[in-house]
Design a protein around this motif. Structure first.
Motif, PDB file in Angstrom:
ATOM      1  N   ALA A  43      61.092 140.504 132.595  1.00 47.86           N
ATOM      2  CA  ALA A  43      60.388 141.240 133.444  1.00 47.86           C
ATOM      3  C   ALA A  43      61.314 141.617 134.730  1.00 47.86           C
ATOM      4  O   ALA A  43      62.382 140.853 135.046  1.00 47.86           O
ATOM      5  N   ALA A  44      61.025 142.743 135.427  1.00 47.13           N
ATOM      6  CA  ALA A  44      61.935 143.207 136.490  1.00 47.13           C
ATOM      7  C   ALA A  44      60.751 143.755 137.498  1.00 47.13           C
ATOM      8  O   ALA A  44      59.680 144.143 137.221  1.00 47.13           O
ATOM      9  N   GLY A  45      61.256 143.600 138.770  1.00 51.00           N
ATOM     10  CA  GLY A  45      60.396 144.018 139.911  1.00 51.00           C
ATOM     11  C   GLY A  45      60.544 145.746 140.023  1.00 51.00           C
ATOM     12  O   GLY A  45      61.415 146.313 139.237  1.00 51.00           O
ATOM     13  N   PRO A  46      59.558 146.153 140.955  1.00 42.54           N
ATOM     14  CA  PRO A  46      59.442 147.546 141.028  1.00 42.54           C
ATOM     15  C   PRO A  46      60.761 148.184 141.552  1.00 42.54           C
ATOM     16  O   PRO A  46      61.278 149.551 141.621  1.00 42.54           O
ATOM     17  N   HIS A  47      61.522 147.496 142.342  1.00 43.28           N
ATOM     18  CA  HIS A  47      62.857 148.246 143.032  1.00 43.28           C
ATOM     19  C   HIS A  47      64.013 147.755 142.111  1.00 43.28           C
ATOM     20  O   HIS A  47      65.288 148.200 142.677  1.00 43.28           O
ATOM     21  N   VAL A  48      64.050 147.295 141.049  1.00 44.99           N
ATOM     22  CA  VAL A  48      65.396 147.154 139.976  1.00 44.99           C
ATOM     23  C   VAL A  48      65.542 148.587 139.517  1.00 44.99           C
ATOM     24  O   VAL A  48      64.797 149.192 139.163  1.00 44.99           O
ATOM     25  N   ARG A  49      66.793 148.896 139.738  1.00 46.38           N
ATOM     26  CA  ARG A  49      67.165 150.106 139.226  1.00 46.38           C
ATOM     27  C   ARG A  49      68.094 150.470 138.103  1.00 46.38           C
ATOM     28  O   ARG A  49      67.984 151.352 137.297  1.00 46.38           O
ATOM     29  N   SER A  50      68.927 149.298 137.717  1.00 43.80           N
ATOM     30  CA  SER A  50      69.888 149.736 136.447  1.00 43.80           C
ATOM     31  C   SER A  50      69.348 148.810 135.402  1.00 43.80           C
ATOM     32  O   SER A  50      69.916 148.782 134.403  1.00 43.80           O
ATOM     33  N   VAL A  51      68.554 147.968 135.517  1.00 45.52           N
ATOM     34  CA  VAL A  51      67.859 147.127 134.420  1.00 45.52           C
ATOM     35  C   VAL A  51      66.862 147.273 133.905  1.00 45.52           C
ATOM     36  O   VAL A  51      65.746 147.539 134.903  1.00 45.52           O
ATOM     37  N   GLU A  52      66.326 147.340 132.709  1.00 47.21           N
ATOM     38  CA  GLU A  52      65.069 147.404 132.195  1.00 47.21           C
ATOM     39  C   GLU A  52      64.614 146.233 131.449  1.00 47.21           C
ATOM     40  O   GLU A  52      65.539 145.395 130.770  1.00 47.21           O
ATOM     41  N   VAL A  53      63.552 145.883 130.989  1.00 50.17           N
ATOM     42  CA  VAL A  53      62.731 144.708 130.311  1.00 50.17           C
ATOM     43  C   VAL A  53      63.419 145.101 128.723  1.00 50.17           C
ATOM     44  O   VAL A  53      63.461 146.084 128.474  1.00 50.17           O
ATOM     45  N   GLY A  54      64.223 143.935 128.272  1.00 48.48           N
ATOM     46  CA  GLY A  54      64.468 143.991 127.227  1.00 48.48           C
ATOM     47  C   GLY A  54      66.212 144.121 127.119  1.00 48.48           C
ATOM     48  O   GLY A  54      66.785 143.782 126.018  1.00 48.48           O
ATOM     49  N   ASP A  55      66.704 144.476 128.256  1.00 45.93           N
ATOM     50  CA  ASP A  55      68.191 144.351 128.349  1.00 45.93           C
ATOM     51  C   ASP A  55      68.831 143.093 128.544  1.00 45.93           C
ATOM     52  O   ASP A  55      67.977 142.269 128.643  1.00 45.93           O
ATOM     53  N   LYS A  56      70.349 143.089 127.898  1.00 49.52           N
ATOM     54  CA  LYS A  56      70.634 141.699 128.113  1.00 49.52           C
ATOM     55  C   LYS A  56      71.635 141.753 129.315  1.00 49.52           C
ATOM     56  O   LYS A  56      72.456 142.985 129.548  1.00 49.52           O
ATOM     57  N   VAL A  57      71.652 140.885 130.112  1.00 50.85           N
ATOM     58  CA  VAL A  57      72.637 140.722 131.618  1.00 50.85           C
ATOM     59  C   VAL A  57      73.337 139.631 131.407  1.00 50.85           C
ATOM     60  O   VAL A  57      72.972 138.581 131.052  1.00 50.85           O
ATOM     61  N   LEU A  58      74.458 140.011 132.180  1.00 47.46           N
ATOM     62  CA  LEU A  58      75.460 138.858 132.418  1.00 47.46           C
ATOM     63  C   LEU A  58      75.410 138.500 133.952  1.00 47.46           C
ATOM     64  O   LEU A  58      75.486 139.206 134.783  1.00 47.46           O
ATOM     65  N   PHE A  59      75.357 137.219 133.918  1.00 53.98           N
ATOM     66  CA  PHE A  59      75.284 136.559 135.385  1.00 53.98           C
ATOM     67  C   PHE A  59      75.943 135.020 135.240  1.00 53.98           C
ATOM     68  O   PHE A  59      76.188 134.520 134.171  1.00 53.98           O
ATOM     69  N   GLU A  60      76.163 134.825 136.397  1.00 55.71           N
ATOM     70  CA  GLU A  60      76.727 133.298 136.873  1.00 55.71           C
ATOM     71  C   GLU A  60      75.706 132.283 136.799  1.00 55.71           C
ATOM     72  O   GLU A  60      74.920 132.563 137.591  1.00 55.71           O
ATOM     73  N   PRO A  61      75.585 131.314 135.954  1.00 56.23           N
ATOM     74  CA  PRO A  61      74.517 130.344 135.877  1.00 56.23           C
ATOM     75  C   PRO A  61      74.412 129.444 137.137  1.00 56.23           C
ATOM     76  O   PRO A  61      73.235 128.960 137.187  1.00 56.23           O
ATOM     77  N   GLU A  62      75.428 129.374 137.648  1.00 55.15           N
ATOM     78  CA  GLU A  62      75.384 128.725 138.901  1.00 55.15           C
ATOM     79  C   GLU A  62      74.387 129.218 140.102  1.00 55.15           C
ATOM     80  O   GLU A  62      73.879 128.785 141.113  1.00 55.15           O
ATOM     81  N   ASP A  63      74.342 130.487 140.070  1.00 57.52           N
ATOM     82  CA  ASP A  63      73.497 131.347 140.912  1.00 57.52           C
ATOM     83  C   ASP A  63      71.986 131.608 140.291  1.00 57.52           C
ATOM     84  O   ASP A  63      71.680 132.642 140.635  1.00 57.52           O
ATOM     85  N   LYS A  64      71.394 130.635 139.867  1.00 54.79           N
ATOM     86  CA  LYS A  64      70.208 130.750 139.387  1.00 54.79           C
ATOM     87  C   LYS A  64      69.197 129.826 140.274  1.00 54.79           C
ATOM     88  O   LYS A  64      69.357 129.050 140.425  1.00 54.79           O
ATOM     89  N   ALA A  65      67.742 130.278 139.693  1.00 53.43           N
ATOM     90  CA  ALA A  65      66.629 129.600 140.215  1.00 53.43           C
ATOM     91  C   ALA A  65      65.893 129.442 138.893  1.00 53.43           C
ATOM     92  O   ALA A  65      65.394 130.445 138.359  1.00 53.43           O
TER      93      ALA A  65
END
Length: 99
Positions: A43-65
């Motif tokens: 799911a993505a909020g209305p102001h997300v610009r570069s990511v769509e539902v179904g994409d895979k994203v790379l992130f740091e696990p320490e910065d998560k909720a």
């Protein structure tokens, strides 16, 4: 989702992993450097610009909720916490990664 927030699936195979030589590395093994994780956007909020539902994203696990929705565990993060996006929509002519 609100604003620039993303909801991504928790990687269920983040526990044990195998090296290229076949050695099993337990989930409790300490890594020398920070390790980034890939997850699928559900799911993505209305102001997300570069990511769509179904994409895979790379992130740091320490910065998560983490949040539990209908018995499933997900991660909520801001779009600015994403380091890279892997998407099929780019086509065959490009790598599909936005860095």
């Amino acid at each position: 989702m609100l604003h620039d927030r993303l909801l991504v699936e928790v990687d269920r195979e983040a526990g044990e992993r195998r090296s290229s030589g076949g050695i099993v590395i337990p989930a409790t093994a300490a890594m020398g450097a920070r390790r980034l994780s890939w997850s699928k956007v559900v799911a993505a909020g209305p102001h997300v610009r570069s990511v769509e539902v179904g994409d895979k994203v790379l992130f740091e696990p320490e910065d998560k909720a983490e949040v539990e929705v209908a018995g499933e565990l997900y991660i909520v993060m801001r779009e600015r916490d994403v380091h890279a996006v892997a998407a099929d929509r780019v086509g065959d002519s490009a790598t599909g990664l936005y860095l």
